[in-house]
Scaffold this active site. Structure first.
Site, PDB file in Angstrom:
ATOM      1  N   CYS A 167       0.847  -1.188   0.000  1.00 33.31           N
ATOM      2  CA  CYS A 167       0.000   0.000   0.000  1.00 33.31           C
ATOM      3  C   CYS A 167       0.883   1.238   0.000  1.00 33.31           C
ATOM      4  CB  CYS A 167      -0.884  -0.014   1.244  1.00 33.31           C
ATOM      5  SG  CYS A 167      -1.882   1.463   1.439  1.00 33.31           S
ATOM      6  N   CYS A 299      60.615  -2.144  23.185  1.00 32.70           N
ATOM      7  CA  CYS A 299      59.256  -2.347  23.717  1.00 32.70           C
ATOM      8  C   CYS A 299      58.287  -1.260  23.263  1.00 32.70           C
ATOM      9  CB  CYS A 299      59.286  -2.416  25.240  1.00 32.70           C
ATOM     10  SG  CYS A 299      59.643  -0.831  26.011  1.00 32.70           S
ATOM     11  N   CYS A 309      72.534  12.338  28.948  1.00 26.07           N
ATOM     12  CA  CYS A 309      73.318  11.944  27.784  1.00 26.07           C
ATOM     13  C   CYS A 309      72.503  11.080  26.840  1.00 26.07           C
ATOM     14  CB  CYS A 309      74.572  11.219  28.230  1.00 26.07           C
ATOM     15  SG  CYS A 309      74.191   9.612  28.917  1.00 26.07           S
ATOM     16  N   CYS A 339      78.368   8.692  18.493  1.00 28.88           N
ATOM     17  CA  CYS A 339      77.561   7.684  17.824  1.00 28.88           C
ATOM     18  C   CYS A 339      78.299   7.196  16.593  1.00 28.88           C
ATOM     19  CB  CYS A 339      76.217   8.279  17.437  1.00 28.88           C
ATOM     20  SG  CYS A 339      75.160   7.108  16.631  1.00 28.88           S
TER      21      CYS A 339
END
Lengths: 505, 151
Positions: A167, A299, A309, A339
């Site tokens: 309808c 981690c 340092c 480094c």
């Protein structure tokens, strides 16, 4: 040196008013080439509904249908009366068939209802109140029908069909009235009312000249009525010539008609939009983490190095690594601070990148700080504004001051809120502008305005009506000078944007 | 668990006592709103001879909202995506509380006979369908053989 601008005696105050008039004249001259007014009407939802009903009745008179039927038809034709009439002329009553209307409405509501118990096809329960729409005969129980309709109406549908899938008859306002009469209680929000607001929504959304007020829970509407001159025809042209269509709804919320955001004069819509998006998302937090932290290679704990340092030991997993190359520390041997993978150019590049991000972050935070502090103060001002009425009443009752003489207090508050808004948005604008001398001029004007605002808000901290009245002149002077400074800032920004002195990046 | 509405009990009973040809729907013992459904692939469709498993769940608001239906068997069809979700009007905006589980399942069966690549859920499949219908049908047949036939 903000105080030097104020006037301490009446005489000088008068003088300032003269000044103001003079300014206005000046403004008038410049306005001939730039000021084009955006004309609008603000409507409440009740007024809007009246015009919707008028429109439906107008169509109804032509095609001999009911108002409810015409409301359905108009929605199908996007509220274009001419289209409805066109189709009616070519199709006649057949127009109803595809638009959810019955050809003849012979059926009557069966309410109050059959006394015989029947089974509702939806809930399969035995019920004694069945319901069907005025224009079709598919019966379901009152409870199911009400639930179905309230679900549909809550989804803001304004054209809802009979529950029977085959309808296509639309639910009318009359049907809803009949259903509502079953639930006289207070808990029931009348479906009729929801439908009216849904139809109004449909009407506003299909008409680009109408906009809802964006303020929370506000039901005000603004209708765009063209411009004060025919030189400009469209909203886009208006915006392109560096104007802003700031409008006010019937509940006095002002907003921008183009982007439906709060009044962001003097800055353009797109900058306001970018700024809001930027300050909403937390991208700057992410940027900060990016610049100032690294992750432990083992981690992934996020580490901020605040001194010491380059030999890092992760607090979480005790892994030892080099802060610069993020490699295992023992690889570096005994060469402390040295480094082994040191690569000058790479490091420099990284440094530079960090530096530029850092700077842009700093810049953003600088402007954001100003923006947000004024936004917060604006909230406090709004709270204060609400308490103003009671204070004005106090003044009138306790001190016997006339209503008109108390207006300075209310006016000053309104001006304060307005100026704060302008200042707030001007900070957002500067974040996007290239740094040049013009920016410096804007900044100077900003600080003038900011000083005025601070002085006036300081004055508003007075709570004793006696003190407030005593400082009446100060209120007026401060708000007048603030208003001027605000106008100056707005003008400078408008000019800057128009003449490209302010380069938006 | 709250008491099962009468409507759901009636529908379940009728599905068992008067089943639709080619379709079975059995409520789960632990949750009577959860149905295990099978639909046979319609004749003269690429899904012929296949038996497709589906799951159907009746949400709390059923029948005011449509049931949730999903294919469990892999199927190559423009209106069904890789997760088995189905794009069908009666499951979405054309849902009416007067429709039932059986009518929905029949609509799904009909969808297998008449794929509609113009309103796709899975773009790749729909494009394939439009580009080379014969080839797409061949793939669908292959899928049916691979995943929807008892070995």
């Amino acid at each position: 040196m903000a105080t030097s601008d104020y006037y301490d005696s009446e005489e000088e105050l008068d003088l300032s008013e003269d000044d103001l008039e003079f300014d206005l004249q000046d403004l008038h001259i410049t306005s001939q080439d730039s000021e084009i007014e955006f004309l609008f009407k603000s409507l409440t939802s009740d007024v809007l509904w009246i015009s919707i009903v008028e429109k439906a009745d107008h169509v109804a008179a032509f095609i001999g249908m009911t108002r409810d039927e015409c409301l359905v038809l108009l929605q199908h034709y996007d509220w274009r009366e001419d289209k409805v009439l066109d189709d009616f002329l070519s199709l006649g009553d057949e127009i109803k068939v595809s638009k959810g209307l019955a050809l003849s409405s012979k059926l009557r509501h069966s309410l109050p209802l059959h006394s015989l118990s029947r089974i509702c096809a939806i809930c399969c329960e035995q019920v004694d109140q069945m319901f069907h729409l005025e224009q079709c005969s598919h019966e379901y129980c009152v409870k199911c029908y009400t639930r179905y309709l309230s679900d549909k109406l809550r989804q803001q549908d304004s054209l809802v069909l009979c529950m029977e899938p085959s309808c296509s008859i639309s639910v009318s306002l009359q049907d809803l009235k009949a259903l509502d009469s079953n639930f006289p209680g207070k808990d029931h929000k009348p479906l009729y009312d929801i439908m009216i607001s849904n139809i109004a929504k449909n009407y506003v959304e299909s008409n680009p000249k109408l906009k809802w007020c964006p303020a929370p829970d506000c039901t005000g509407i603004v209708q765009f009525d063209g411009f004060s001159t025919y030189e400009i025809g469209t909203l886009k042209e208006y915006l392109d010539s560096h104007n802003l269509p700031i409008v006010t709804c019937p509940y006095s919320h002002s907003f921008c008609f183009a982007c439906s955001y709060e009044d962001h004069d003097p800055i353009p819509c797109n900058i306001a939009k970018n700024w809001i998006r930027k300050s909403k998302d937390d991208s700057e937090t992410a940027n900060w983490i990016d610049i100032n932290t690294k992750q432990c290679p083992k981690c992934d704990a996020v580490i901020e190095k605040n001194g010491g340092c380059n030999h890092m030991t992760c607090k979480k997993c005790a892994y030892q690594f080099c802060w610069i190359c993020l490699q295992d520390w023992p690889l570096h041997g005994t060469a402390y601070y040295n480094c082994s993978r040191y690569d000058a150019s790479a490091i420099k590049e990284m440094h530079q990148k960090q530096q530029t991000t850092k700077q842009s972050l700093k810049r953003y935070l600088h402007y954001y700080k100003f923006y947000i502090s004024h936004e917060l103060s604006a909230h406090q001002d709004n709270d204060l504004f609400r308490s103003i009425e009671s204070r004005v009443q106090e003044m009138q009752q306790d001190l016997g001051i006339s209503w008109i003489d108390c207006q300075f207090y209310r006016t000053a508050m309104k001006l304060l809120i307005k100026s704060r808004k302008v200042l707030k948005w001007s900070y957002a604008l500067l974040y996007y502008c290239e740094v040049n001398n013009y920016v410096y001029i804007v900044e100077t004007n900003q600080s003038f305005l900011s000083n005025s605002i601070e002085d006036l808000s300081h004055l508003f901290q007075l709570t004793d009506p006696k003190c407030i009245v005593r400082e009446r002149l100060q209120f007026i002077n401060l708000s007048n000078s603030m208003k001027k400074r605000e106008a100056a800032l707005v003008e400078i920004i408008h000019e800057g944007l128009k003449n490209q002195h302010l380069k938006v990046t | 668990m709250s008491q099962l509405p009468k409507r759901i009990i009636k529908e379940s009973q009728r599905l068992i006592s008067d089943p639709v040809p080619g379709i079975t729907a059995v409520p789960h013992e632990d949750n009577l709103r959860y149905f295990q459904v099978t639909i046979q692939g319609p004749k003269e469709s690429p899904y012929q001879d296949g038996l497709f498993k589906l799951e159907l769940y009746l949400p709390d608001d059923y029948p005011m909202v449509a049931p949730k239906v999903r294919f469990l068997t892999k199927i190559y069809h423009p209106n069904i995506d890789r997760l088995g979700r189905i794009c069908l009007d009666v499951l979405k905006k054309n849902w009416s509380p007067a429709l039932q589980i059986r009518t929905i399942l029949l609509s799904i069966q009909a969808l297998l006979s008449a794929p509609n690549p113009d309103d796709p859920l899975s773009n790749e499949v729909a494009e394939h369908w439009k580009r080379d219908e014969q080839d797409a049908i061949a793939t669908a047949k292959e899928y049916t053989k691979l995943y929807a036939t008892e070995q």
